[in-house]
Design a protein around this motif. Structure first.
Motif, PDB file in Angstrom:
ATOM      1  N   GLY A  22      43.372 -11.737 -24.374  1.00 10.43           N
ATOM      2  CA  GLY A  22      41.989 -11.292 -24.486  1.00 10.43           C
ATOM      3  C   GLY A  22      41.108 -12.325 -25.151  1.00 10.43           C
ATOM      4  N   ALA A  23      41.657 -13.021 -26.151  1.00  8.76           N
ATOM      5  CA  ALA A  23      40.900 -14.094 -26.809  1.00  8.76           C
ATOM      6  C   ALA A  23      40.581 -15.207 -25.820  1.00  8.76           C
ATOM      7  N   ILE A  24      41.576 -15.568 -24.998  1.00  9.12           N
ATOM      8  CA  ILE A  24      41.346 -16.580 -23.961  1.00  9.12           C
ATOM      9  C   ILE A  24      40.313 -16.081 -22.955  1.00  9.12           C
ATOM     10  N   ALA A  25      40.400 -14.793 -22.615  1.00  9.20           N
ATOM     11  CA  ALA A  25      39.454 -14.211 -21.652  1.00  9.20           C
ATOM     12  C   ALA A  25      38.026 -14.267 -22.175  1.00  9.20           C
ATOM     13  N   ILE A  26      37.843 -14.026 -23.470  1.00 10.00           N
ATOM     14  CA  ILE A  26      36.507 -14.122 -24.073  1.00 10.00           C
ATOM     15  C   ILE A  26      35.959 -15.535 -23.920  1.00 10.00           C
ATOM     16  N   ALA A  27      36.797 -16.530 -24.249  1.00  9.91           N
ATOM     17  CA  ALA A  27      36.354 -17.919 -24.137  1.00  9.91           C
ATOM     18  C   ALA A  27      35.988 -18.256 -22.695  1.00  9.91           C
ATOM     19  N   ALA A  28      36.834 -17.830 -21.748  1.00 13.71           N
ATOM     20  CA  ALA A  28      36.568 -18.128 -20.334  1.00 13.71           C
ATOM     21  C   ALA A  28      35.283 -17.461 -19.858  1.00 13.71           C
ATOM     22  N   ALA A  29      35.099 -16.188 -20.241  1.00 18.57           N
ATOM     23  CA  ALA A  29      33.901 -15.460 -19.818  1.00 18.57           C
ATOM     24  C   ALA A  29      32.646 -16.009 -20.491  1.00 18.57           C
ATOM     25  N   ALA A  30      32.775 -16.456 -21.736  1.00 21.56           N
ATOM     26  CA  ALA A  30      31.622 -17.028 -22.440  1.00 21.56           C
ATOM     27  C   ALA A  30      31.152 -18.305 -21.758  1.00 21.56           C
ATOM     28  N   ILE A  31      32.113 -19.108 -21.287  1.00 16.70           N
ATOM     29  CA  ILE A  31      31.753 -20.325 -20.565  1.00 16.70           C
ATOM     30  C   ILE A  31      31.148 -19.981 -19.203  1.00 16.70           C
ATOM     31  N   LYS A  32      31.767 -19.041 -18.515  1.00 11.04           N
ATOM     32  CA  LYS A  32      31.323 -18.670 -17.165  1.00 11.04           C
ATOM     33  C   LYS A  32      29.913 -18.093 -17.164  1.00 11.04           C
ATOM     34  N   THR A  33      29.557 -17.377 -18.223  1.00  9.54           N
ATOM     35  CA  THR A  33      28.240 -16.732 -18.287  1.00  9.54           C
ATOM     36  C   THR A  33      27.220 -17.564 -19.068  1.00  9.54           C
ATOM     37  N   GLY A  34      27.585 -18.795 -19.421  1.00  8.56           N
ATOM     38  CA  GLY A  34      26.637 -19.710 -20.044  1.00  8.56           C
ATOM     39  C   GLY A  34      26.410 -19.508 -21.526  1.00  8.56           C
ATOM     40  N   ARG A  35      27.298 -18.763 -22.184  1.00  5.21           N
ATOM     41  CA  ARG A  35      27.137 -18.538 -23.620  1.00  5.21           C
ATOM     42  C   ARG A  35      27.662 -19.693 -24.469  1.00  5.21           C
ATOM     43  N   THR A  36      28.588 -20.455 -23.921  1.00  6.66           N
ATOM     44  CA  THR A  36      29.130 -21.609 -24.621  1.00  6.66           C
ATOM     45  C   THR A  36      29.550 -22.646 -23.599  1.00  6.66           C
ATOM     46  N   GLN A  37      29.818 -23.860 -24.058  1.00  7.80           N
ATOM     47  CA  GLN A  37      30.154 -24.959 -23.166  1.00  7.80           C
ATOM     48  C   GLN A  37      31.661 -25.168 -23.109  1.00  7.80           C
ATOM     49  N   ALA A  38      32.151 -25.589 -21.956  1.00 12.83           N
ATOM     50  CA  ALA A  38      33.562 -25.934 -21.830  1.00 12.83           C
ATOM     51  C   ALA A  38      33.898 -27.071 -22.778  1.00 12.83           C
ATOM     52  N   GLY A  39      35.093 -27.032 -23.338  1.00 11.61           N
ATOM     53  CA  GLY A  39      35.511 -28.054 -24.282  1.00 11.61           C
ATOM     54  C   GLY A  39      35.231 -27.693 -25.725  1.00 11.61           C
ATOM     55  N   THR A  40      34.548 -26.580 -25.938  1.00 11.85           N
ATOM     56  CA  THR A  40      34.220 -26.142 -27.294  1.00 11.85           C
ATOM     57  C   THR A  40      35.405 -25.409 -27.928  1.00 11.85           C
ATOM     58  N   GLU A  41      35.687 -25.709 -29.171  1.00 16.90           N
ATOM     59  CA  GLU A  41      36.710 -24.962 -29.898  1.00 16.90           C
ATOM     60  C   GLU A  41      36.081 -23.690 -30.454  1.00 16.90           C
ATOM     61  N   LEU A  42      36.667 -22.554 -30.098  1.00 15.26           N
ATOM     62  CA  LEU A  42      36.123 -21.266 -30.505  1.00 15.26           C
ATOM     63  C   LEU A  42      37.053 -20.568 -31.482  1.00 15.26           C
ATOM     64  N   THR A  43      36.469 -19.875 -32.441  1.00 12.85           N
ATOM     65  CA  THR A  43      37.207 -18.963 -33.306  1.00 12.85           C
ATOM     66  C   THR A  43      36.994 -17.559 -32.777  1.00 12.85           C
ATOM     67  N   ILE A  44      38.085 -16.880 -32.454  1.00 13.09           N
ATOM     68  CA  ILE A  44      38.032 -15.506 -31.966  1.00 13.09           C
ATOM     69  C   ILE A  44      38.620 -14.612 -33.035  1.00 13.09           C
ATOM     70  N   ALA A  45      37.866 -13.590 -33.440  1.00 11.96           N
ATOM     71  CA  ALA A  45      38.264 -12.757 -34.578  1.00 11.96           C
ATOM     72  C   ALA A  45      38.496 -11.313 -34.142  1.00 11.96           C
ATOM     73  N   PRO A  46      39.736 -10.971 -33.784  1.00 13.87           N
ATOM     74  CA  PRO A  46      40.090  -9.568 -33.574  1.00 13.87           C
ATOM     75  C   PRO A  46      40.291  -8.900 -34.928  1.00 13.87           C
ATOM     76  N   PRO A  47      40.546  -7.584 -34.969  1.00 16.22           N
ATOM     77  CA  PRO A  47      40.739  -6.917 -36.266  1.00 16.22           C
ATOM     78  C   PRO A  47      41.895  -7.477 -37.088  1.00 16.22           C
ATOM     79  N   GLY A  48      42.916  -8.048 -36.415  1.00 15.18           N
ATOM     80  CA  GLY A  48      44.107  -8.499 -37.134  1.00 15.18           C
ATOM     81  C   GLY A  48      44.012  -9.864 -37.771  1.00 15.18           C
ATOM     82  N   GLY A  49      42.916 -10.594 -37.577  1.00 15.42           N
ATOM     83  CA  GLY A  49      42.807 -11.927 -38.167  1.00 15.42           C
ATOM     84  C   GLY A  49      41.984 -12.852 -37.309  1.00 15.42           C
TER      85      GLY A  49
END
Length: 286
Positions: free
Chosen positions: A223-250
């Protein structure tokens, strides 16, 4: 008797069963041990059950490989589980005293690097293609409404419907997720992952309703990978960007772009024990 161990990857909880275990009915074993009301009990807390069982088989080649079969609480067997792969890699690195492991899954091989309590996994190629996810439509599903929620469909080894919302904490995920998870457009169902961009750049908060668990989990690596992929696909972030994804567990780190997409985060060993594989009682003594 069966020797097992309990691990978690950023709060995503798994029971690991190694090579020596002889369990005839893996589905029945998993359903019993993962039950949140009557399953495996932690020796020092009131936590019961797990998010799945990882059946692992080691091949001591160069590099060493571990074959992973992931069985979920409902008995289904997804091709891929990001945090499960990270837990499998850490378990195998401990068993074999090595930092480099390849975890073989139904979605292909996943090279992993273990650095202390942190594990980095190289993911397989992502896809928005309807035939890969799969979808009952000829066109990719990008920011389109399903049951009133705008979602983007992507496979990261397993199908995800990603929705960007204003505040993940304000969403009743148990209410909005099932109609999307079982929507006709997903013939094999989908995990439902919601996200919002945090106050810091390149940070997303995450919640995921997992197919097979049929509820929310503390973390979901695919799901974290899916967020990154969808964020790039919808223009929210650029490919090659390091993202921090924060689910409830950490927190998880996702690196995209170029020839590799990686998922990195903590893995924790909780306890080891032995169980009677034919027993319906899975309490563990302190």
């Amino acid at each position: 008797m069966v020797r097992i161990s309990k691990w978690n990857g950023t709060g995503n909880e798994f029971v690991i069963v190694g090579d020596a275990a002889d369990i005839e009915d893996r589905v029945a074993f998993t359903k019993a041990i993962c039950d949140r009301a009557s399953g495996l009990a932690h020796p020092k807390t009131d936590v019961q059950g797990a998010d799945g069982v990882l059946f692992l088989s080691v091949n001591q080649g160069t590099p060493p490989r571990v074959e992973m079969q992931h069985v979920q609480p409902d008995g289904s067997m997804p091709d891929m589980c990001g945090n499960g792969v990270r837990c499998a890699a850490k378990w195998a690195s401990t068993e074999l005293d090595t930092r480099t492991i390849v975890v073989d899954t139904g979605a292909g091989p996943h090279p992993a690097e273990v650095n202390g309590h942190s594990v980095e996994v190289r993911m397989q190629e992502l896809s928005f293609a309807p035939s890969d996810i799969p979808l009952r439509t000829a066109n990719p599903l990008i920011a389109e409404a399903i049951n009133g929620v705008s979602v983007t469909a992507v496979t990261t080894g397993v199908p995800h419907a990603v929705a960007f919302v204003e505040d993940v904490h304000a969403v009743d995920l148990s209410a909005i997720a099932p109609p999307i998870r079982y929507a006709d457009v997903f013939p094999e169902g989908a995990n439902v992952t919601i996200a919002h961009e945090g106050p810091d750049n390149n940070r997303y908060c995450q919640r995921t309703f997992e197919r097979g668990v049929e509820g929310e989990t503390a973390a979901c690596g695919t799901g974290a990978i899916a967020i990154a992929a969808a964020a790039i696909k919808t223009g929210r972030t650029q490919a090659g960007t390091e993202l921090t994804i924060a689910p409830p567990g950490g927190e998880l780190t996702v690196q995209t772009g170029g020839e590799r997409t990686t998922l990195t985060g903590p893995v924790k060993h909780e306890f080891d024990t032995t169980l009677d594989s034919d027993s319906s009682e899975f309490a563990v003594s302190p």
